[in-house]
Each structure stands twice: as C-alpha cells, then as structure tokens.
Scaffold this active site. Sequence first.
Site, PDB file in Angstrom:
ATOM      1  N   TYR A   1       0.811  -1.229   0.000  1.00 43.86           N
ATOM      2  CA  TYR A   1       0.000   0.000   0.000  1.00 43.86           C
ATOM      3  C   TYR A   1       0.842   1.277   0.000  1.00 43.86           C
ATOM      4  O   TYR A   1       0.304   2.381   0.034  1.00 43.86           O
ATOM      5  CB  TYR A   1      -0.913   0.026   1.232  1.00 43.86           C
ATOM      6  CG  TYR A   1      -1.731  -1.210   1.409  1.00 43.86           C
ATOM      7  CD1 TYR A   1      -1.677  -1.950   2.588  1.00 43.86           C
ATOM      8  CD2 TYR A   1      -2.552  -1.680   0.379  1.00 43.86           C
ATOM      9  CE1 TYR A   1      -2.424  -3.103   2.747  1.00 43.86           C
ATOM     10  CE2 TYR A   1      -3.300  -2.829   0.521  1.00 43.86           C
ATOM     11  CZ  TYR A   1      -3.237  -3.540   1.703  1.00 43.86           C
ATOM     12  OH  TYR A   1      -3.976  -4.691   1.856  1.00 43.86           O
TER      13      TYR A   1
ATOM     14  N   ARG B   1       6.135  -0.782   8.886  1.00 47.99           N
ATOM     15  CA  ARG B   1       6.864  -1.407   7.778  1.00 47.99           C
ATOM     16  C   ARG B   1       7.014  -0.438   6.631  1.00 47.99           C
ATOM     17  O   ARG B   1       6.513   0.698   6.705  1.00 47.99           O
ATOM     18  CB  ARG B   1       6.123  -2.677   7.341  1.00 47.99           C
ATOM     19  CG  ARG B   1       4.870  -2.399   6.544  1.00 47.99           C
ATOM     20  CD  ARG B   1       4.051  -3.642   6.215  1.00 47.99           C
ATOM     21  NE  ARG B   1       3.241  -3.418   5.032  1.00 47.99           N
ATOM     22  CZ  ARG B   1       2.261  -4.233   4.640  1.00 47.99           C
ATOM     23  NH1 ARG B   1       1.974  -5.318   5.338  1.00 47.99           N
ATOM     24  NH2 ARG B   1       1.566  -3.968   3.545  1.00 47.99           N
ATOM     25  N   GLY B   2       7.709  -0.820   5.604  1.00 48.13           N
ATOM     26  CA  GLY B   2       7.752  -0.099   4.332  1.00 48.13           C
ATOM     27  C   GLY B   2       8.260   1.319   4.449  1.00 48.13           C
ATOM     28  O   GLY B   2       9.384   1.548   4.870  1.00 48.13           O
ATOM     29  N   GLU B   3       7.425   2.277   4.025  1.00 47.57           N
ATOM     30  CA  GLU B   3       7.900   3.664   3.983  1.00 47.57           C
ATOM     31  C   GLU B   3       6.968   4.601   4.735  1.00 47.57           C
ATOM     32  O   GLU B   3       7.373   5.303   5.655  1.00 47.57           O
ATOM     33  CB  GLU B   3       8.041   4.109   2.516  1.00 47.57           C
ATOM     34  CG  GLU B   3       8.392   5.582   2.360  1.00 47.57           C
ATOM     35  CD  GLU B   3       8.922   5.931   0.977  1.00 47.57           C
ATOM     36  OE1 GLU B   3       9.464   5.053   0.272  1.00 47.57           O
ATOM     37  OE2 GLU B   3       8.820   7.108   0.606  1.00 47.57           O
ATOM     38  N   ASP B   4       5.703   4.617   4.362  1.00 47.24           N
ATOM     39  CA  ASP B   4       4.813   5.650   4.914  1.00 47.24           C
ATOM     40  C   ASP B   4       4.500   5.408   6.374  1.00 47.24           C
ATOM     41  O   ASP B   4       4.592   6.331   7.192  1.00 47.24           O
ATOM     42  CB  ASP B   4       3.519   5.706   4.084  1.00 47.24           C
ATOM     43  CG  ASP B   4       2.715   6.947   4.442  1.00 47.24           C
ATOM     44  OD1 ASP B   4       1.560   6.793   4.820  1.00 47.24           O
ATOM     45  OD2 ASP B   4       3.278   8.064   4.387  1.00 47.24           O
ATOM     46  N   SER B   5       4.161   4.200   6.771  1.00 45.77           N
ATOM     47  CA  SER B   5       3.864   3.943   8.196  1.00 45.77           C
ATOM     48  C   SER B   5       5.131   4.131   9.031  1.00 45.77           C
ATOM     49  O   SER B   5       5.077   4.583  10.180  1.00 45.77           O
ATOM     50  CB  SER B   5       3.308   2.532   8.396  1.00 45.77           C
ATOM     51  OG  SER B   5       4.247   1.549   7.981  1.00 45.77           O
TER      52      SER B   5
ATOM     53  N   TYR C   1       5.111  -7.251   7.396  1.00 40.17           N
ATOM     54  CA  TYR C   1       5.026  -8.274   6.364  1.00 40.17           C
ATOM     55  C   TYR C   1       5.041  -9.618   7.083  1.00 40.17           C
ATOM     56  O   TYR C   1       5.170  -9.672   8.314  1.00 40.17           O
ATOM     57  CB  TYR C   1       6.230  -8.154   5.414  1.00 40.17           C
ATOM     58  CG  TYR C   1       6.413  -6.789   4.810  1.00 40.17           C
ATOM     59  CD1 TYR C   1       7.439  -5.950   5.225  1.00 40.17           C
ATOM     60  CD2 TYR C   1       5.528  -6.285   3.854  1.00 40.17           C
ATOM     61  CE1 TYR C   1       7.602  -4.673   4.699  1.00 40.17           C
ATOM     62  CE2 TYR C   1       5.676  -5.010   3.323  1.00 40.17           C
ATOM     63  CZ  TYR C   1       6.712  -4.208   3.752  1.00 40.17           C
ATOM     64  OH  TYR C   1       6.842  -2.942   3.240  1.00 40.17           O
TER      65      TYR C   1
ATOM     66  N   ASP D   1       2.985   2.710  -2.161  1.00 43.82           N
ATOM     67  CA  ASP D   1       3.064   3.620  -3.309  1.00 43.82           C
ATOM     68  C   ASP D   1       1.858   4.550  -3.291  1.00 43.82           C
ATOM     69  O   ASP D   1       1.988   5.770  -3.298  1.00 43.82           O
ATOM     70  CB  ASP D   1       3.092   2.803  -4.613  1.00 43.82           C
ATOM     71  CG  ASP D   1       4.316   1.901  -4.661  1.00 43.82           C
ATOM     72  OD1 ASP D   1       4.147   0.682  -4.551  1.00 43.82           O
ATOM     73  OD2 ASP D   1       5.438   2.428  -4.732  1.00 43.82           O
TER      74      ASP D   1
ATOM     75  N   GLN E   1      -6.143   6.616   6.618  1.00 46.51           N
ATOM     76  CA  GLN E   1      -4.789   7.080   6.965  1.00 46.51           C
ATOM     77  C   GLN E   1      -4.818   7.921   8.244  1.00 46.51           C
ATOM     78  O   GLN E   1      -3.914   7.824   9.076  1.00 46.51           O
ATOM     79  CB  GLN E   1      -4.210   7.925   5.816  1.00 46.51           C
ATOM     80  CG  GLN E   1      -3.552   7.088   4.738  1.00 46.51           C
ATOM     81  CD  GLN E   1      -2.699   7.914   3.798  1.00 46.51           C
ATOM     82  OE1 GLN E   1      -2.912   9.114   3.614  1.00 46.51           O
ATOM     83  NE2 GLN E   1      -1.719   7.278   3.179  1.00 46.51           N
TER      84      GLN E   1
HETATM   85  O1  TRH Z   1       2.140  -1.237   2.506  1.00 41.42           O
HETATM   86  P1  TRH Z   1       3.603  -1.018   2.600  1.00 41.42           P
HETATM   87  O2  TRH Z   1       4.451  -2.190   2.841  1.00 41.42           O
HETATM   88  O3  TRH Z   1       4.118  -0.282   1.284  1.00 41.42           O
HETATM   89  C1  TRH Z   1       5.350  -0.653   0.682  1.00 41.42           C
HETATM   90  C2  TRH Z   1       6.382   0.415   1.016  1.00 41.42           C
HETATM   91  O4  TRH Z   1       5.870   1.685   0.700  1.00 41.42           O
HETATM   92  C3  TRH Z   1       7.648   0.175   0.234  1.00 41.42           C
HETATM   93  O5  TRH Z   1       8.540   1.266   0.404  1.00 41.42           O
HETATM   94  C4  TRH Z   1       7.319   0.026  -1.239  1.00 41.42           C
HETATM   95  O6  TRH Z   1       8.504  -0.318  -1.932  1.00 41.42           O
HETATM   96  C5  TRH Z   1       6.285  -1.043  -1.432  1.00 41.42           C
HETATM   97  O7  TRH Z   1       5.106  -0.702  -0.707  1.00 41.42           O
HETATM   98  C6  TRH Z   1       5.931  -1.192  -2.893  1.00 41.42           C
HETATM   99  O8  TRH Z   1       3.890   0.008   3.805  1.00 41.42           O
HETATM  100  P2  TRH Z   1       3.687   1.561   3.930  1.00 41.42           P
HETATM  101  O9  TRH Z   1       4.692   2.290   3.102  1.00 41.42           O
HETATM  102  O10 TRH Z   1       3.661   1.854   5.386  1.00 41.42           O
HETATM  103  O11 TRH Z   1       2.254   1.866   3.328  1.00 41.42           O
HETATM  104  C7  TRH Z   1       1.097   1.465   4.025  1.00 41.42           C
HETATM  105  C8  TRH Z   1       0.044   2.542   3.865  1.00 41.42           C
HETATM  106  O12 TRH Z   1      -1.207   2.073   4.334  1.00 41.42           O
HETATM  107  C9  TRH Z   1       0.378   3.786   4.680  1.00 41.42           C
HETATM  108  O13 TRH Z   1       0.004   4.940   3.957  1.00 41.42           O
HETATM  109  C10 TRH Z   1      -0.512   3.628   5.901  1.00 41.42           C
HETATM  110  C11 TRH Z   1      -1.734   3.000   5.280  1.00 41.42           C
HETATM  111  N1  TRH Z   1      -2.613   2.279   6.207  1.00 41.42           N
HETATM  112  C12 TRH Z   1      -3.866   2.808   6.444  1.00 41.42           C
HETATM  113  O14 TRH Z   1      -4.197   3.880   5.933  1.00 41.42           O
HETATM  114  N2  TRH Z   1      -4.720   2.132   7.262  1.00 41.42           N
HETATM  115  C13 TRH Z   1      -4.386   0.947   7.844  1.00 41.42           C
HETATM  116  O15 TRH Z   1      -5.218   0.351   8.564  1.00 41.42           O
HETATM  117  C14 TRH Z   1      -3.075   0.402   7.595  1.00 41.42           C
HETATM  118  C15 TRH Z   1      -2.667  -0.885   8.236  1.00 41.42           C
HETATM  119  C16 TRH Z   1      -2.201   1.103   6.756  1.00 41.42           C
END
Ligand code: TRH
Length: 360
Positions: free
Chosen positions: A13, A251-255, A182, A15, A235
Amino acid sequence: MHWDLFCRVVDNYGDIGVCWRLAADLAGRGDTVRLWVDDSSALSWMAPLGAPGVAVHRWPSDGDTTVSPADAVIEAFGCHLPAGFVQQMAARTTAPVWINLEYLSAEDHVERSHRLPSPQLAGPGRGLTKWFYYPGFTESTGGLIREPDLLARQRAFDAAAWRSAQGIAPEDGEHCVSLFCYRNEALAALIDALAAAPTLLLVTPGPQAQQVDALLDQGRRRGALRAQYLPALTQVGFDHLLWSCDLNLVRGEDSFVRAQWAGRPFLWQVYPQHDGVHAAKLAAFNARFLAGAEPALADGIAAAAAVWNGLPSTPARTAGAPMALPPLDAWGEHCVAWRARLLALPDLTSGLRAFAREAR
Ligand code: TRH
C-alpha cells in the site's frame, strides 16, 4: 500551482499511501492535484472521503495525447509516465517541471543524488529535463511529508477517547502495541517478548493477522498478551492508532515515517528485498536514528530491529535469536528527541513546491 502526480501500485500500500498523502498535503496548501493511478482501490478504505483539490484519474494510455500537462509533474518512484503525456509535456511552450520522486532511504547516496537533473536526450520527452528528488532525514535531502497541522492535531488528540470509540479497551496496566508488518519469522519471538508483561496487541489486517492467530491460543492469548484484530483504518485513523500505542511495529515507507511523527517507540520491518539490500537500508537508518543515544539503549534498539528484520545484529547474535525489547520509557524519550530533530527540517511538500517554482 497545478500538479500531475503519477503513481503505479507495485504491491502493498505504500506507493498509493505516500502519493495520496503527498497529493492531499499539496492540495491542503492551496494547490490542485490530479492523481493518476493505475489501481486506486486502496483509497476506498485509506481515504474514503477524498480530499478537496485532489482529483483521482485512471492512468492514461500511452497513445492518449488529450491531457494537457500541469505546471509540475511528479513521477513517483520511477513509475515511467505514459508516452503520450510526455509528448504533450514536450509540446508545451513552458515545459512543466518534471520531478522523479524517489523512495525514502537514509543511505548516503541519497544526499549526492538529490536534485540532480537528467536531461532527456531521446524519446517523447526529448529536450525536457527530469529532476531526481529524494525524501530523507537530513538538510541535504527533500525531507519527509509533514502536514502543517500535524503537531496541533497530535496535541489535541485524546487517545483514550479514540480507543474507546474503536472498541479498544486496554485493561489496567496493559501496554497497547500496534502490529503492521510483512510476513515475519520473528513474530513468535516478538510475541514471547511482549507476553512477559500485560499487552494488548492491536493487529492490522493482512497476512500478519493469520500469522498472529496461529501463535495464540483459542482465546487469542499467549502469556500476558492478548490480541485484538482491527479493521482497515483510514490514513488519519492509522495515525491515531500510532498515537494511541506504547509501541508501534511498522513497515515499508509511509507507516515508518508516521511512527516517527508519533514520537513513540517503534520497530521498522524494511520492505524485504533480495540480496540483503534491506539490511543496508536498516543500517543506514539506525546510524542516523541511534547517533547520540545512550549506548546500551542504542544497542538494545539495534538488536531488536535486527531480530525483527531477520538479520544478524552483531557477530554474537544470529538471526532468529529471541527478542529483547529495550525499556519503553527510555526508548520513548529517544524517539521524542529524534522527532524534534526531524521537526527542525523543512518538510517534503514545502520543498517540492519551492523547487517547482524555482525550476520553472
Ligand atoms: O504497505 P507497505 O508495505 O508499502 C510498501 C512500502 O511503501 C515500500 O517502500 C514500497 O517499496 C512497497 O510498498 C511497494 O507500507 P507503507 O509504506 O507503510 O504503506 C502502508 C500505507 O497504508 C500507509 O500509507 C498507511 C496506510 N494504512 C492505512 O491507511 N490504514 C491501515 O489500517 C493500515 C494498516 C495502513
């Protein structure tokens, strides 16, 4: 200013999560944004109400030359813009500012690459310049997304009221821990470490929920730990979860960024990549994050992060070791100090807006 922001959902999620947050922040400052995305389905739960000033559009086909590009175009995470759109960019009398927004990393190369121009010598964009723009943790990078009202919202936030509105009722003395990760082989080690003290584990939806379930008894308990499964939050709701917990697994970037704004203890699971690229990303972040921390605390956080990412932390400890969590109060104080350092940096959106105005 008008923006075209292109996003391709690779997987997970992040990107769309980062692009939505950036689009909403740009619009929140009075700009207009067309968010072009190939799969916008996650927005239905992430941002069900949308945002004023942001229009979501389906990714245009390569042959589509009907769209007139905006003043500034952001190509998120090297997603490669549709050829017809690029052709229209080159045809404009005043070429739009073309920014390639990169993934977040604490590695040194980011500072060297940030704001580098890439003149386009061939293809539909011939004659245009694409600029590489890197988020980051230092003055020599683009910084992090931080909405102008973030701190005010945090100060006004009532965690107990929010939790009860969500049906989250920690019992006396229970620590609240949020889990967003993950698939993770160290999950049993984490749960064993947490189960030593009264803990309410708040599990976000996804494969991690199944993994947790397999580790707990019928009553969703293990030792002094009990689990509660959450629905997908918006969010804004996810921020509130991070602000309501004593420890956040992200995890990832935004969280990962949002946990740093929460100013609470966090452990980051890096997006798993082949050949250990993620190990370098974790080491680079820890080098900045732990600089200045009391040595025993720094070692404790680094060791827990290594186990959580399935990495050998030090020669003595190997992957798969049990997890020891540092004391939450000292950990939390360090996270507040780290947040203060980040708050002193210009935020990503302000920098992008200034850059787009200068580069035109
Ligand atoms: O979902 P991610 O693992 O996204 C990853 C990373 O961005 C990584 O850098 C990238 O290469 C890959 O995708 C393709 O983790 P991330 O970055 O935290 O994104 C999750 C998003 O989901 C973040 O904006 C928070 C949002 N979210 C909600 O809005 N509500 C929720 O209940 C949860 C669990 C997450």
